[in-house]
Write an enzyme that holds these catalytic residues in place. Structure first.
Site, short mmCIF file in Angstrom:
data_model
loop_
_atom_site.label_atom_id
_atom_site.label_comp_id
_atom_site.label_asym_id
_atom_site.label_seq_id
_atom_site.Cartn_x
_atom_site.Cartn_y
_atom_site.Cartn_z
N GLY A 28 0.79 -1.24 0.00
CA GLY A 28 0.00 0.00 0.00
C GLY A 28 0.82 1.29 0.00
O GLY A 28 0.26 2.38 -0.10
N ASN A 34 3.48 -3.89 -16.66
CA ASN A 34 3.55 -3.48 -15.26
C ASN A 34 2.14 -3.31 -14.66
O ASN A 34 1.73 -2.20 -14.30
CB ASN A 34 4.35 -2.17 -15.16
CG ASN A 34 4.80 -1.85 -13.75
OD1 ASN A 34 4.45 -2.56 -12.80
ND2 ASN A 34 5.56 -0.79 -13.61
N TYR A 61 -2.16 3.31 -10.14
CA TYR A 61 -2.58 4.58 -10.73
C TYR A 61 -4.10 4.64 -10.85
O TYR A 61 -4.70 5.69 -10.60
CB TYR A 61 -1.91 4.77 -12.11
CG TYR A 61 -0.39 4.75 -12.04
CD1 TYR A 61 0.28 5.33 -10.96
CD2 TYR A 61 0.38 4.14 -13.02
CE1 TYR A 61 1.66 5.31 -10.87
CE2 TYR A 61 1.77 4.12 -12.94
CZ TYR A 61 2.40 4.70 -11.86
OH TYR A 61 3.78 4.68 -11.79
#
Ligand code: COA
Length: 184
Positions: free
Chosen positions: A106, A136, A143
């Site tokens: 996180g 990735n 994002y």
């Protein structure tokens, strides 16, 4: 040594990287497990190049680079806003958690949200974008969790380990960002 905290989250804070920690940045950039996900894998990284980069950041208002620290002061990564264009209120974002044992806990998501908050509410940006390789999915997930949307891709523009990959472009607008700690 006193901790210098610029942006404080729950489990991480962002702050300037002390000189004594520069060797960590060099270690991460030379670790292909980390650097393969960035455009740094093909570049040369030494203590000298890292020191030079840090000095350039101090004098260049178009780059804001910060270290990512756990609450106990351990430097685990770095992130930046660069190509800051104050007229059009745009910038690009980059991040690495260089200490691999801290992946998937996180920290990347929390750090990115802190930097977005800073970008939108202190630097007064309106659009922040980034590029990520399609191999990735962890970064893409981070994002998306922060509110970035995919706006396009450049096909087969990354040649890596004998294969072509796409570069994905993502962006977020100030009005789409809803983690407004600083504004509160
Ligand atoms: C990308 C990076 C910044 C993410 O930070 P992090 O602290 O590891 O990420 P977080 O723990 O905040 O979130 C990871 C998320 O990706 C998910 N994830 C992990 N591996 C995944 C995979 N193979 N496919 C899809 N999702 C994945 C996790 O489950 C988590 O999502 P969730 O919270 O919904 O469960 C960090 O891993 C890193 O620095 N990697 C190397 C350098 C890099 O890739 N930089 C970005 C270049 S664009």
């Amino acid at each position: 040594m006193e901790k210098i905290k610029k942006l404080i989250g729950k489990n991480v804070y962002l702050g300037p990287v002390p000189k004594k920690n520069i060797s960590k940045l060099v270690k991460w950039m030379n670790d292909l497990d980390v650097a393969m996900y960035t455009c740094q894998a093909t570049r040369k990284h030494t203590i000298e190049t890292s020191k030079k980069f840090q000095e350039e950041c101090l004098n260049d208002m178009s780059i804001h680079y910060y270290g990512i620290f756990t609450n106990d002061g351990n430097l685990i990564g770095g992130l930046d806003l660069r190509e800051i264009d104050s007229i059009n209120r745009t910038a690009s974002l980059g991040i690495i958690i260089g200490e691999k044992e801290y992946w998937d806990k996180g920290y990347g998501t929390e750090s990115t949200k802190l930097l977005l908050d800073y970008g939108f509410n202190i630097l007064n940006l309106n659009n922040i974008m980034l590029e990520v390789f399609d191999f990735n999915p962890r970064a893409i997930r981070v994002y998306e969790k922060c509110g970035f949307k995919i706006i396009g891709k450049r096909r087969k523009s990354k040649f890596f380990n004998g294969k072509y990959y796409d570069e994905i472009f993502m962006d977020i607008l100030a009005k789409e960002f809803n983690n407004l700690k600083l504004k509160k």
